[in-house]
Scaffold this active site. Structure first.
Site, PDB file in Angstrom:
ATOM      1  N   LYS A 197     -19.234  35.326  13.713  1.00 17.06           N
ATOM      2  CA  LYS A 197     -20.127  36.279  12.912  1.00 17.06           C
ATOM      3  C   LYS A 197     -21.444  36.653  13.731  1.00 17.06           C
ATOM      4  O   LYS A 197     -21.850  37.765  13.525  1.00 17.06           O
ATOM      5  CB  LYS A 197     -19.998  35.751  11.676  1.00 17.06           C
ATOM      6  N   ARG A 207     -21.490  33.464   0.170  1.00 16.32           N
ATOM      7  CA  ARG A 207     -20.937  32.486   0.544  1.00 16.32           C
ATOM      8  C   ARG A 207     -20.185  31.766  -0.596  1.00 16.32           C
ATOM      9  O   ARG A 207     -19.231  30.933  -0.426  1.00 16.32           O
ATOM     10  CB  ARG A 207     -21.660  31.363   1.397  1.00 16.32           C
ATOM     11  N   ARG A 221     -19.710  24.815  21.435  1.00 17.82           N
ATOM     12  CA  ARG A 221     -20.682  25.729  21.298  1.00 17.82           C
ATOM     13  C   ARG A 221     -22.166  25.056  21.571  1.00 17.82           C
ATOM     14  O   ARG A 221     -22.207  23.803  21.027  1.00 17.82           O
ATOM     15  CB  ARG A 221     -20.947  25.883  19.762  1.00 17.82           C
ATOM     16  N   ARG A 277     -25.635  22.187  17.719  1.00 22.14           N
ATOM     17  CA  ARG A 277     -26.170  22.019  16.351  1.00 22.14           C
ATOM     18  C   ARG A 277     -25.635  20.896  15.472  1.00 22.14           C
ATOM     19  O   ARG A 277     -24.316  20.306  15.975  1.00 22.14           O
ATOM     20  CB  ARG A 277     -25.611  23.580  15.655  1.00 22.14           C
ATOM     21  N   ARG A 299     -17.145  21.509   6.740  1.00 22.70           N
ATOM     22  CA  ARG A 299     -17.553  23.291   6.760  1.00 22.70           C
ATOM     23  C   ARG A 299     -16.270  24.068   6.484  1.00 22.70           C
ATOM     24  O   ARG A 299     -16.261  24.833   5.680  1.00 22.70           O
ATOM     25  CB  ARG A 299     -18.423  23.669   7.825  1.00 22.70           C
TER      26      ARG A 299
HETATM   27  P1  AMP Z   1     -24.411  29.419   9.272  1.00 25.09           P
HETATM   28  O1  AMP Z   1     -25.242  29.620  10.365  1.00 25.09           O
HETATM   29  O2  AMP Z   1     -24.094  30.637   8.565  1.00 25.09           O
HETATM   30  O3  AMP Z   1     -23.200  28.732   9.718  1.00 25.09           O
HETATM   31  O4  AMP Z   1     -25.110  28.496   8.296  1.00 25.09           O
HETATM   32  C1  AMP Z   1     -25.234  27.107   8.670  1.00 25.09           C
HETATM   33  C2  AMP Z   1     -25.653  26.240   7.297  1.00 25.09           C
HETATM   34  O5  AMP Z   1     -26.770  26.899   6.417  1.00 25.09           O
HETATM   35  C3  AMP Z   1     -24.230  26.245   6.347  1.00 25.09           C
HETATM   36  O6  AMP Z   1     -23.284  25.214   6.850  1.00 25.09           O
HETATM   37  C4  AMP Z   1     -24.990  25.881   5.204  1.00 25.09           C
HETATM   38  O7  AMP Z   1     -25.183  24.475   5.068  1.00 25.09           O
HETATM   39  C5  AMP Z   1     -25.999  26.513   5.140  1.00 25.09           C
HETATM   40  N1  AMP Z   1     -26.173  28.110   4.383  1.00 25.09           N
HETATM   41  C6  AMP Z   1     -26.104  29.356   5.098  1.00 25.09           C
HETATM   42  N2  AMP Z   1     -26.004  30.045   4.293  1.00 25.09           N
HETATM   43  C7  AMP Z   1     -25.592  29.738   3.153  1.00 25.09           C
HETATM   44  C8  AMP Z   1     -25.337  30.606   1.843  1.00 25.09           C
HETATM   45  N3  AMP Z   1     -25.161  31.647   1.744  1.00 25.09           N
HETATM   46  N4  AMP Z   1     -24.938  29.517   1.040  1.00 25.09           N
HETATM   47  C9  AMP Z   1     -25.119  28.133   1.122  1.00 25.09           C
HETATM   48  N5  AMP Z   1     -25.430  27.414   2.069  1.00 25.09           N
HETATM   49  C10 AMP Z   1     -25.584  28.289   3.291  1.00 25.09           C
END
Ligand code: AMP
Length: 269
Positions: free
Chosen positions: A45, A124, A163, A196, A207
């Site tokens: 994404k 989410r 990654r 990460r 996740r």
């Molecule tokens: P991402 O980079 O979008 O994969 O987000 C990394 C991490 O940030 C996720 O695994 C969650 O721990 C947290 N996170 C990001 N966006 C959200 C959201 N909308 N709701 C809850 N946790 C989030």
């Protein structure tokens, strides 16, 4: 990928909060795009959001990037809520809705960005998508489409475990499919490439399970509202991007002159 060049919006207001001012915001289009990207972690994404941003100027609004930006402050200027959020994130768990919602409300002005937006990683949960609907409606804004990226689970695990992200400019590499020229060093800025914390195997399992339970139901939520576009996200990032653009074209989203009623679907409550 995912790096921002000087002529691009630096997303300061989104990454640092409302007191910061963005620079490099492109001229607004007559019909700015307002998109949401859905898909399991690792479907790409962030990369697609970056490509979409370059193509149409819309601002890349990633909630994960806001948390990662806060992490670099290492306790300085970090609120208690943000410190708690980072603990959830480290484990691969979702940050509680209340904390995420506060972050979004503080950044409501970004939803009005004259160049439009590509929301990545938000909403989410069903509660987040319902709250977003109410907020958009009260702000007089419309979503144009919700793009759902689909990839088999085995491929997602391989993508996440290989990654590597640049600590400075956040460019994304992959040990096998997109390796850097020099091991561990970013091709773009020379920064250090690291994994990460939430891409480690134990966090990836959490996740993916969390995605199935909390986020997958959003596919149906947006399908019922007539906004969903499914895109197969296997193959190169460029081929996925071309599929995305083709799907948007089919729906008339790319027609610069299209009127609001032709291409925007009002957000249902
Ligand atoms: P991402 O980079 O979008 O994969 O987000 C990394 C991490 O940030 C996720 O695994 C969650 O721990 C947290 N996170 C990001 N966006 C959200 C959201 N909308 N709701 C809850 N946790 C989030």
């Amino acid at each position: 990928m995912n790096s921002h060049s000087e002529d691009q919006n630096d997303r300061a207001a989104w990454l640092k909060g409302h007191s910061a001012q963005c620079s490099g915001v492109p001229e607004g289009r007559e019909r700015p795009w307002r998109l949401v990207l859905l898909g399991a972690p690792g479907v790409g994404k962030g990369t697609q959001a970056d490509l979409l941003t370059r193509r149409v100027g819309a601002c890349h609004l990633s909630t994960g990037d806001v948390f990662r930006e806060a992490k670099t402050r290492n306790g300085r200027e970090q609120t208690l809520a943000m410190a708690a959020a980072l603990n959830f994130m480290r484990r691969g768990a979702l940050v509680p809705d209340a904390i995420v919602w506060e972050l979004i409300r503080e950044r409501t002005s970004c939803l009005h960005c004259r160049s439009g937006f590509v929301l990545d990683g938000f909403p989410r949960t069903l509660a987040q998508s319902q709250a977003l609907n109410v907020l958009l409606e009260s702000e007089g804004l419309f979503l144009d489409a919700v793009i759902n990226y689909e990839v088999p689970v085995a491929e997602i695990v391989a993508r996440l475990s290989g990654r590597r992200t640049c600590e400075s400019c956040r460019a994304i590499f992959h040990l096998t499919s997109h390796p850097p020229l020099a091991e561990g060093i970013c091709d773009h800025c020379g920064g250090a490439l690291t994994q990460r914390e939430d891409d480690r195997p134990e966090s990836v399992a959490v996740r993916l399970e969390t995605y199935q339970r909390s986020t997958a139901p959003l596919i149906d939520f947006y399908r019922r509202r007539g906004l969903l576009i499914n895109v197969v996200a296997t193959g190169s990032p460029q081929s996925v991007f071309e599929r995305t653009i083709a799907a948007l074209e089919v729906r008339g989203k790319l027609a610069g002159g299209a009127s609001e009623s032709e291409c925007a679907v009002p957000v249902a409550p």
